[in-house]
Design a protein around this motif. Structure first.
Motif, PDB file in Angstrom:
ATOM      1  N   SER A   1       0.884  -1.225   0.074  1.00  0.00           N
ATOM      2  CA  SER A   1      -0.026   0.007   0.117  1.00  0.00           C
ATOM      3  C   SER A   1       0.838   1.137   0.003  1.00  0.00           C
ATOM      4  O   SER A   1       0.343   2.263  -0.322  1.00  0.00           O
ATOM      5  N   GLY A   2       2.148   1.145   0.383  1.00  0.00           N
ATOM      6  CA  GLY A   2       2.901   2.316   0.515  1.00  0.00           C
ATOM      7  C   GLY A   2       2.967   2.989   2.065  1.00  0.00           C
ATOM      8  O   GLY A   2       3.812   3.861   2.146  1.00  0.00           O
ATOM      9  N   GLY A   3       2.273   2.377   2.787  1.00  0.00           N
ATOM     10  CA  GLY A   3       2.002   2.740   4.144  1.00  0.00           C
ATOM     11  C   GLY A   3       3.290   2.303   5.033  1.00  0.00           C
ATOM     12  O   GLY A   3       4.172   1.453   4.437  1.00  0.00           O
TER      13      GLY A   3
ATOM     14  N   VAL B   1       8.182  -1.001   5.289  1.00  0.00           N
ATOM     15  CA  VAL B   1       9.049  -1.720   6.355  1.00  0.00           C
ATOM     16  C   VAL B   1       9.238  -3.163   5.942  1.00  0.00           C
ATOM     17  O   VAL B   1      10.432  -3.692   5.734  1.00  0.00           O
ATOM     18  N   ALA B   2       8.091  -3.796   5.594  1.00  0.00           N
ATOM     19  CA  ALA B   2       8.166  -5.336   5.067  1.00  0.00           C
ATOM     20  C   ALA B   2       8.984  -5.353   3.719  1.00  0.00           C
ATOM     21  O   ALA B   2       9.709  -6.330   3.651  1.00  0.00           O
ATOM     22  N   ALA B   3       8.745  -4.207   2.968  1.00  0.00           N
ATOM     23  CA  ALA B   3       9.522  -4.267   1.625  1.00  0.00           C
ATOM     24  C   ALA B   3      11.191  -4.165   1.869  1.00  0.00           C
ATOM     25  O   ALA B   3      11.946  -4.856   1.499  1.00  0.00           O
TER      26      ALA B   3
ATOM     27  N   ASP C   1      16.545 -10.972   1.965  1.00  0.00           N
ATOM     28  CA  ASP C   1      16.761 -12.448   1.561  1.00  0.00           C
ATOM     29  C   ASP C   1      16.205 -12.758   0.232  1.00  0.00           C
ATOM     30  O   ASP C   1      16.254 -13.623  -0.164  1.00  0.00           O
ATOM     31  N   TYR C   2      15.800 -11.501  -0.449  1.00  0.00           N
ATOM     32  CA  TYR C   2      15.247 -11.901  -2.004  1.00  0.00           C
ATOM     33  C   TYR C   2      15.994 -10.603  -2.808  1.00  0.00           C
ATOM     34  O   TYR C   2      16.234  -9.577  -2.589  1.00  0.00           O
TER      35      TYR C   2
ATOM     36  N   LEU D   1       6.045  -5.934  -5.763  1.00  0.00           N
ATOM     37  CA  LEU D   1       5.129  -5.003  -4.933  1.00  0.00           C
ATOM     38  C   LEU D   1       3.754  -4.937  -5.756  1.00  0.00           C
ATOM     39  O   LEU D   1       3.613  -4.720  -6.755  1.00  0.00           O
ATOM     40  N   LEU D   2       2.837  -5.764  -5.118  1.00  0.00           N
ATOM     41  CA  LEU D   2       1.511  -5.595  -5.644  1.00  0.00           C
ATOM     42  C   LEU D   2       0.458  -4.786  -4.924  1.00  0.00           C
ATOM     43  O   LEU D   2       0.285  -4.923  -3.783  1.00  0.00           O
TER      44      LEU D   2
END
Length: 75
Positions: free
Chosen positions: A10-12, A17-19, A25-26, A31-32
């Motif tokens: 969402s960009g929130g 932070v998750a991104a 690790d990746y 991003l969906l």
């Protein structure tokens, strides 16, 4: 390091932070972002955040936007 992963984005604060955490690790983070056809004001924030991530981490993020309005209207 894994090849790629997808994240609902969402960009929130939470999804941003998750991104960033997934970078450890990746190699590629997809991003969906889904639109239900309402509340488009948030898309400017989402697109701005995607640009910021891409500038700081070139080639690591791929962003997809998809409309789910027809599905949302059936609910």
């Amino acid at each position: 390091m894994g090849d790629s992963v997808a994240l609902m984005f969402s960009g929130g604060v939470d999804s941003s932070v998750a991104a960033l955490q997934l970078l450890d690790d990746y190699q590629t983070i997809h991003l969906l972002t889904y639109s239900n056809g309402y509340g488009h004001y948030a898309f400017s924030r989402t697109r701005r955040r995607v640009q910021e991530l891409a500038q700081r981490h070139p080639g690591r993020f791929v962003h997809f936007e998809s409309s789910i309005k027809p599905f949302f209207e059936e609910i």
